[in-house]
Design an enzyme around this catalytic site. Structure first.
Site, PDB file in Angstrom:
ATOM      1  N   ASP A  26       0.848  -1.098  -0.092  1.00 30.57           N
ATOM      2  CA  ASP A  26       0.024  -0.098  -0.049  1.00 30.57           C
ATOM      3  C   ASP A  26       0.956   1.191   0.019  1.00 30.57           C
ATOM      4  OD1 ASP A  26      -2.219   1.519  -0.090  1.00 30.57           O
ATOM      5  OD2 ASP A  26      -2.895   0.928   2.057  1.00 30.57           O
ATOM      6  N   GLY A  29      -0.122   5.576  -4.281  1.00 35.32           N
ATOM      7  CA  GLY A  29      -0.437   6.916  -4.807  1.00 35.32           C
ATOM      8  C   GLY A  29       0.010   7.706  -3.764  1.00 35.32           C
ATOM      9  N   ARG A  30       0.350   7.624  -2.605  1.00 35.83           N
ATOM     10  CA  ARG A  30       0.953   8.925  -1.713  1.00 35.83           C
ATOM     11  C   ARG A  30       2.527   8.927  -2.197  1.00 35.83           C
ATOM     12  NH1 ARG A  30      -1.281   5.861   3.282  1.00 35.83           N
ATOM     13  NH2 ARG A  30      -1.898   4.317   1.738  1.00 35.83           N
ATOM     14  N   SER A  71      -7.095  -6.077  -5.622  1.00 31.42           N
ATOM     15  CA  SER A  71      -8.059  -6.706  -4.955  1.00 31.42           C
ATOM     16  C   SER A  71      -9.530  -6.727  -5.922  1.00 31.42           C
ATOM     17  CB  SER A  71      -8.351  -6.083  -3.842  1.00 31.42           C
ATOM     18  OG  SER A  71      -9.200  -4.844  -4.129  1.00 31.42           O
ATOM     19  N   ASN A  74     -10.623  -3.311  -6.079  1.00 30.00           N
ATOM     20  CA  ASN A  74     -10.034  -2.465  -6.707  1.00 30.00           C
ATOM     21  C   ASN A  74     -10.380  -1.891  -8.068  1.00 30.00           C
ATOM     22  OD1 ASN A  74      -6.654  -3.278  -5.839  1.00 30.00           O
ATOM     23  ND2 ASN A  74      -7.951  -1.834  -4.922  1.00 30.00           N
ATOM     24  N   TRP A  75     -11.682  -2.755  -8.659  1.00 23.55           N
ATOM     25  CA  TRP A  75     -12.520  -2.404  -9.939  1.00 23.55           C
ATOM     26  C   TRP A  75     -12.957  -0.923  -9.671  1.00 23.55           C
ATOM     27  CZ3 TRP A  75     -11.055  -4.917 -13.701  1.00 23.55           C
ATOM     28  CH2 TRP A  75     -10.721  -6.326 -13.782  1.00 23.55           C
ATOM     29  N   LEU A 201      -6.867  -5.252   7.325  1.00 27.37           N
ATOM     30  CA  LEU A 201      -6.822  -6.563   6.224  1.00 27.37           C
ATOM     31  C   LEU A 201      -7.265  -6.405   4.922  1.00 27.37           C
ATOM     32  CD1 LEU A 201      -6.567  -9.329   8.581  1.00 27.37           C
ATOM     33  CD2 LEU A 201      -4.610  -8.096   8.083  1.00 27.37           C
TER      34      LEU A 201
HETATM   35  C1  FPP Z   1      -2.119   0.381  -3.019  1.00 24.38           C
HETATM   36  O1  FPP Z   1      -1.553   1.707  -3.318  1.00 24.38           O
HETATM   37  C2  FPP Z   1      -1.446  -0.496  -4.421  1.00 24.38           C
HETATM   38  C3  FPP Z   1      -2.199  -1.231  -5.314  1.00 24.38           C
HETATM   39  C4  FPP Z   1      -3.767  -1.219  -5.425  1.00 24.38           C
HETATM   40  C5  FPP Z   1      -1.600  -1.824  -6.501  1.00 24.38           C
HETATM   41  C6  FPP Z   1      -0.214  -2.591  -6.166  1.00 24.38           C
HETATM   42  C7  FPP Z   1       0.407  -2.805  -7.322  1.00 24.38           C
HETATM   43  C8  FPP Z   1       1.602  -2.820  -7.792  1.00 24.38           C
HETATM   44  C9  FPP Z   1       2.716  -2.629  -6.586  1.00 24.38           C
HETATM   45  C10 FPP Z   1       2.053  -2.703  -8.920  1.00 24.38           C
HETATM   46  C11 FPP Z   1       1.823  -3.914  -9.834  1.00 24.38           C
HETATM   47  C12 FPP Z   1       2.131  -5.193  -8.961  1.00 24.38           C
HETATM   48  C13 FPP Z   1       2.989  -6.317  -9.693  1.00 24.38           C
HETATM   49  C14 FPP Z   1       2.952  -7.667  -8.698  1.00 24.38           C
HETATM   50  C15 FPP Z   1       3.796  -6.132 -10.673  1.00 24.38           C
HETATM   51  P1  FPP Z   1      -2.445   2.651  -3.626  1.00 24.38           P
HETATM   52  O2  FPP Z   1      -2.507   3.160  -4.972  1.00 24.38           O
HETATM   53  O3  FPP Z   1      -3.700   2.378  -2.944  1.00 24.38           O
HETATM   54  O4  FPP Z   1      -1.774   4.108  -2.554  1.00 24.38           O
HETATM   55  P2  FPP Z   1      -2.612   4.996  -1.883  1.00 24.38           P
HETATM   56  O5  FPP Z   1      -3.310   4.451  -0.659  1.00 24.38           O
HETATM   57  O6  FPP Z   1      -1.154   5.791  -1.273  1.00 24.38           O
HETATM   58  O7  FPP Z   1      -3.403   5.710  -2.888  1.00 24.38           O
END
Ligand code: FPP
Length: 246
Positions: A26, A29-30, A71, A74-75, A201
C-alpha cells in the site's frame, strides 16, 4: 576412514523461521503525490519494489511470498488506473518470467484471475505452467483476489460435493475448507505485512491470517526493499507464537 555425510545447508531452515510471508503493498499513490507525480508513477515504482522484494525473499530462504497486487474491490478505481495496473502486471510477467524460471521460482497467481482480459489470462497461465515444475520458492500474486469471495467459492464447491454425495456435511472441517482455498498447496501463512501506515486487512487472506503475525510499517510500498523485509522478519523472530496455547 568412513566419510561423514555433510549437512545439507541449502535445506536448513532460515533463522527467522518464517516460511510464508504475505504483503499488502500500500502507498503507491501517496508516494507519487509526495513527488507531484501521477499515480501511475507510484505504481511503476511499486513494481520495482516487487522485484527487489521478490529477490530478497529468495535470498532469505522464504518458501512463499504472496503479494496483494489487485483486489476484487480495486475495480472501483477509475478505468484508466485499472488499465494502467493491468498493463504493469502484463509487462511485469513478460519481462521477469525468464529470471524467475532461471532461479527455480514457481510463479502463482491467486484470485479470480480468469475473469481478467483473455490475453492476460493466457499470459498468466503460460507463466504458471512454465514454472510449475520448479522446486524453488513460490512467488504468488493475488490478482482480482478477495478473501470473502475465496471463502464463498470454497463453500460453493463443498456444497456441490455434498449434493453429489461425494462428501457428507459432518466431514466438513478446517482441512476440507483449507483444501478448497487458492492457497491449498502453499505453506501456512506466518507473517502478514502492510505498508503505508494503514492497519487493516482489506479482505486479504482472512482465513489464512488466523494465526499469522501482523506487521505494520509506515514505509510506503515503493520505498520497501530487502532491508525492510529483513526488519519485518527480525520482528517476527521476536514474537511469541502460541497458537492459542500457553
Ligand atoms: C496500493 O497503493 C497499491 C495497489 C492497489 C496496487 C499494487 C500494485 C503494484 C505494486 C504494482 C503491480 C504489481 C505487480 C505484482 C507487478 P494505492 O494506490 O492504494 O496507494 P495510496 O493508498 O497511497 O493511494
Amino acid at each position: 576412514m568412513a566419510t561423514q555425510a555433510k549437512p545439507d545447508l541449502t535445506s536448513a531452515a532460515p533463522a527467522h523461521g518464517a516460511r510464508h510471508v504475505a504483503i499488502i503493498m500500500d502507498g503507491n499513490g501517496r508516494w507519487a503525490k509526495k513527488r507531484l507525480l501521477p499515480r501511475i508513477a507510484g505504481h511503476r515504482a511499486g513494481v520495482e519494489a516487487v522485484r527487489r522484494v521478490a529477490r530478497a525473499a529468495q535470498d532469505m530462504g522464504l518458501e512463499c511470498l504472496t503479494l496483494y497486487a489487485f483486489s476484487s474491490e480495486n475495480w472501483k478505481r477509475p478505468a484508466t488506473e485499472v488499465s494502467d495496473l493491468m498493463g504493469l502486471l502484463r509487462h511485469f510477467i513478460q519481462s521477469d518470467i525468464d529470471e524467475f524460471h532461471a532461479n527455480g521460482v514457481r510463479l502463482r497467481v491467486i484470485g479470480n484471475y480468469k475473469a481478467l482480459e483473455p490475453g492476460l489470462v493466457d499470459l498468466i497461465e503460460s507463466a504458471m505452467a512454465r514454472t510449475a515444475a520448479n522446486t524453488g520458492p513460490v512467488i504468488a500474486i493475488a490478482l482480482n483476489y478477495g478473501a470473502q469471495d475465496e471463502m464463498v467459492r470454497a463453500a460453493q464447491r463443498l456444497a456441490q460435493r455434498v449434493a453429489s454425495g461425494e462428501l457428507s456435511a459432518e466431514n466438513i472441517g478446517i482441512e476440507a475448507i483449507d483444501a478448497e482455498l487458492y492457497t491449498a498447496d502453499l505453506p501456512p501463512l506466518d507473517l502478514l505485512i502492510r505498508t503505508s501506515g494503514e492497519q487493516r486487512l482489506s479482505n486479504f487472506m482472512l482465513w489464512q491470517a488466523a494465526y499469522a503475525e501482523l506487521y505494520f510499517t509506515d514505509m510506503l510500498w515503493p520505498d520497501f526493499d530487502g532491508r525492510a523485509l529483513a526488519q519485518a522478519l527480525d520482528a517476527f523472530r521476536m514474537r511469541d507464537r502460541r497458537f492459542g496455547g500457553l
